[in-house]
Motif scaffolding. Structure first.
Motif, short mmCIF file in Angstrom:
data_model
loop_
_atom_site.label_atom_id
_atom_site.label_comp_id
_atom_site.label_asym_id
_atom_site.label_seq_id
_atom_site.Cartn_x
_atom_site.Cartn_y
_atom_site.Cartn_z
N ALA A 17 0.84 -1.29 -0.01
CA ALA A 17 0.07 -0.03 0.15
C ALA A 17 1.06 1.25 0.14
O ALA A 17 1.97 1.40 0.37
N LEU A 18 0.38 2.14 -0.61
CA LEU A 18 1.13 3.56 -0.54
C LEU A 18 1.17 4.17 0.90
O LEU A 18 0.50 3.85 1.84
N PRO A 19 1.98 5.06 1.14
CA PRO A 19 2.03 5.68 2.41
C PRO A 19 0.76 6.17 2.84
O PRO A 19 0.03 6.68 2.13
N TYR A 20 0.85 6.36 4.51
CA TYR A 20 -0.35 6.98 4.83
C TYR A 20 -1.06 8.30 4.42
O TYR A 20 -1.90 8.33 4.12
N THR A 21 -0.05 9.23 4.54
CA THR A 21 -0.36 10.47 4.22
C THR A 21 -0.53 10.60 2.67
O THR A 21 -1.48 11.47 2.12
N GLU A 22 0.08 9.88 1.87
CA GLU A 22 -0.09 9.90 0.56
C GLU A 22 -1.39 9.35 -0.10
O GLU A 22 -2.12 9.96 -0.81
N GLN A 23 -1.65 8.40 0.76
CA GLN A 23 -3.30 7.84 0.52
C GLN A 23 -4.24 8.96 0.78
O GLN A 23 -5.37 9.14 0.06
N LEU A 24 -4.16 9.39 2.00
CA LEU A 24 -5.24 10.50 2.32
C LEU A 24 -5.22 11.63 1.36
O LEU A 24 -6.24 12.19 1.03
N TYR A 25 -4.09 11.92 0.81
CA TYR A 25 -4.15 13.03 -0.22
C TYR A 25 -4.61 12.60 -1.53
O TYR A 25 -5.40 13.44 -2.12
N LEU A 26 -4.59 11.46 -2.02
CA LEU A 26 -4.84 11.08 -3.19
C LEU A 26 -6.33 10.40 -3.14
O LEU A 26 -6.98 10.71 -4.36
N ASN A 27 -6.91 10.27 -2.02
CA ASN A 27 -8.23 9.87 -1.71
C ASN A 27 -9.30 10.81 -1.36
O ASN A 27 -10.59 10.38 -0.93
N ASP A 28 -8.74 12.03 -1.27
CA ASP A 28 -9.90 12.99 -0.66
C ASP A 28 -10.81 13.46 -1.63
O ASP A 28 -10.85 13.36 -2.83
N GLY A 29 -11.79 14.10 -1.10
CA GLY A 29 -12.81 14.65 -1.98
C GLY A 29 -13.52 15.88 -1.18
O GLY A 29 -13.60 15.68 0.01
N ILE A 30 -14.20 16.46 -1.86
CA ILE A 30 -15.17 17.51 -1.21
C ILE A 30 -16.42 17.82 -2.06
O ILE A 30 -16.46 17.52 -3.35
N SER A 31 -17.38 17.75 -1.28
CA SER A 31 -18.75 17.99 -1.73
C SER A 31 -19.58 18.92 -0.89
O SER A 31 -19.29 19.31 0.01
N TYR A 32 -20.45 19.72 -1.68
CA TYR A 32 -21.12 20.78 -1.30
C TYR A 32 -22.27 21.04 -1.62
O TYR A 32 -22.68 20.88 -2.87
#
Length: 478
Positions: free
Chosen positions: A334-349
């Motif tokens: 698996a990718l590093p923890y912080t890198e996954q958080l960066y790549l898998n994030d999203g915003i909805s509004y």
């Protein structure tokens, strides 16, 4: 050792004497009650609760911000949260969410709740003021009852001193044969009756002191006492004022009517809040989320040498099979923890609109209930005004009646004192018997007791009338 013991003994003695000689003034009793009485403390807590309600109402205007996080372990055939592929595996997955929201319009509920909180806070303040006035009057009444009992005890003791003097003189005259023994027995009976009255009055003083101490939450009954001098009738012209003037002042100053007015205003806000539910509501939101997993990644590698191609379809016209390169799948960490958080994030509004269409008549029924409650509080306000007017009239008549009763008691006392002195002079020279003298003395004693009673009742009735006129309980003069 003696040098240490002697100062210590005098220190304990001085502390004990100071505890025994502590006497409370009326103002000290009132102040102590206002600081320690349980009912006053409960009213203060009610007021503090309304301050929190006001803060809640202010908070309804502010946006909300909430976060959540989860971490879980899965064993068996589960979906890889990063690739979507079903795998038989044991994985750990976590997700994080942060949401902000704000109410844009909700039928003016926030405004109505803020206004209602202000009114409730004012009503709680009026309730607290009324409670303090009631406690102050209750303490004053208990205090005056002690003064009355002490005054009656002083009368009983002073008159018994006179009886004892007459008893000694009568005994000497009986021994000398000047008076019959029946006169001596009559004086002795009077002495016994007066001693019994002294005992009863002493008990009344103790009981009234205990009652006041309990009202003040003071447990040291033995060392509790009051200042019993200097409480006289302070003449004022309040009983000479027109009763209409006192009623008008009471309606402007007394808390009873103000409390009813604020309760009616709160009921009006309840009705407005109920009607707010007829309107649609609009809110906005912004959401940020991300996730990560420790499951291995499935990547596309080079062409599989064992099966370099794979069919993907057939050409309908010719029947030829269409093939494509067959790439091998590679499993990697698996990718590093912080890198996954960066790549898998999203915003909805977005915005959310809620429109009430049908809700089982609950809104309509709540509006009707609020209307009924509003009508009830309006009746209560009208009744509070009538009760206040009636109470002022009653206090006005009571004060005037107490004044006349006191004046009559003073005149009666003066007459009975002259009659008693005349009977005493006649008894001293043998012109009247002991029974007639005892009866005259009894009438004088009763007149003095009645003068004491009417005096303190008049003082209390005046203070009640002054309260209705707008004089604060803490500023009443005795």
């Amino acid at each position: 050792m003696k040098k240490i013991a002697i100062p210590f003994f005098f220190l304990i003695l001085s502390i004990s004497l100071s505890a025994q000689t502590k006497q409370w003034t009326l103002q000290e009793c009132v102040n102590h009650a206002l600081e320690n009485n349980i009912s006053v403390k409960q009213s203060e807590l009610d007021y503090e609760a309304t301050e929190l309600a006001k803060k809640d109402a202010i908070g309804n205007f502010l946006p909300t911000l909430n976060g959540s996080a989860s971490n879980s372990w899965n064993t068996g055939l589960t979906q890889n949260v990063t690739t979507g592929v079903l795998q038989s595996q044991t994985t750990r997955n976590s997700s994080y969410n942060l949401t902000a929201g704000i109410t844009i319009f909700n039928g003016l509920k926030n405004i109505r709740e803020s206004q209602q909180a202000d009114i409730a806070k004012l009503a709680a303040q009026y309730n607290l003021d009324k409670m303090k006035d009631d406690i102050s009057l209750l303490v004053a009444n208990s205090y005056l009852q002690i003064l009355l009992n002490k005054a009656n005890l002083e009368v009983a003791k002073s008159q018994n001193i006179v009886t004892l003097e007459q008893l000694k003189r009568t005994n000497d005259l009986v021994d000398a044969g000047v008076l019959p023994r029946g006169d001596l027995l009559e004086i002795k009976a009077t002495d016994a009756s007066e001693k019994q009255k002294i005992t009863v009055t002493e008990n009344a003083v103790k009981i009234s002191l205990i009652s006041l101490a309990q009202l003040l939450l003071i447990k040291d009954y033995e060392h509790f006492d009051i200042v019993d001098k200097g409480y006289e009738i302070i003449q004022n012209d309040i009983t000479k004022k027109p009763v209409e003037e006192i009623i008008e002042a009471a309606q402007n100053n007394r808390a009873e009517v103000k409390i009813a007015e604020e309760n009616a205003a709160i009921a009006m806000k309840d009705l407005q809040l109920a009607r707010s539910n007829y309107y649609p509501s609009l809110s906005g939101f912004v959401n940020y989320n991300t996730r990560e997993s420790d499951a291995p990644r499935i990547l596309q590698g080079g062409i599989d040498p064992d099966q370099p191609s794979q069919p993907i379809g057939i050409v309908e016209a010719t029947g030829d099979v269409v093939v494509a390169p067959n790439y091998a799948l590679l499993s990697t960490s698996a990718l590093p923890y912080t890198e996954q958080l960066y790549l898998n994030d999203g915003i909805s509004y977005g915005l959310q609109l809620n429109v009430p269409i049908f809700n089982g008549l609950s809104v309509r029924n709540n509006v009707k209930r609020s209307k009924i409650n509003l009508k009830r509080t309006e009746y209560q306000l009208e009744q509070a005004k009538l009760d206040l007017e009636s109470n002022v009239y009653q206090a006005y008549v009571d004060a005037q009646g107490a004044e006349k009763a006191y004046e009559s008691a003073v005149v009666a006392l003066e007459s009975q004192e002259l009659a008693y002195q005349y009977a005493k002079d006649r008894y001293d020279v043998g012109l009247t018997n002991a029974f007639d003298f005892s009866q005259s003395k009894l009438r004088f004693d009763n007149a003095k007791i009645e003068e004491n009673r009417t005096k303190f009742e008049y003082i209390f009735k005046l203070k009640v009338l002054e309260l209705y006129f707008g004089v604060p309980a803490s500023e009443l003069k005795f």
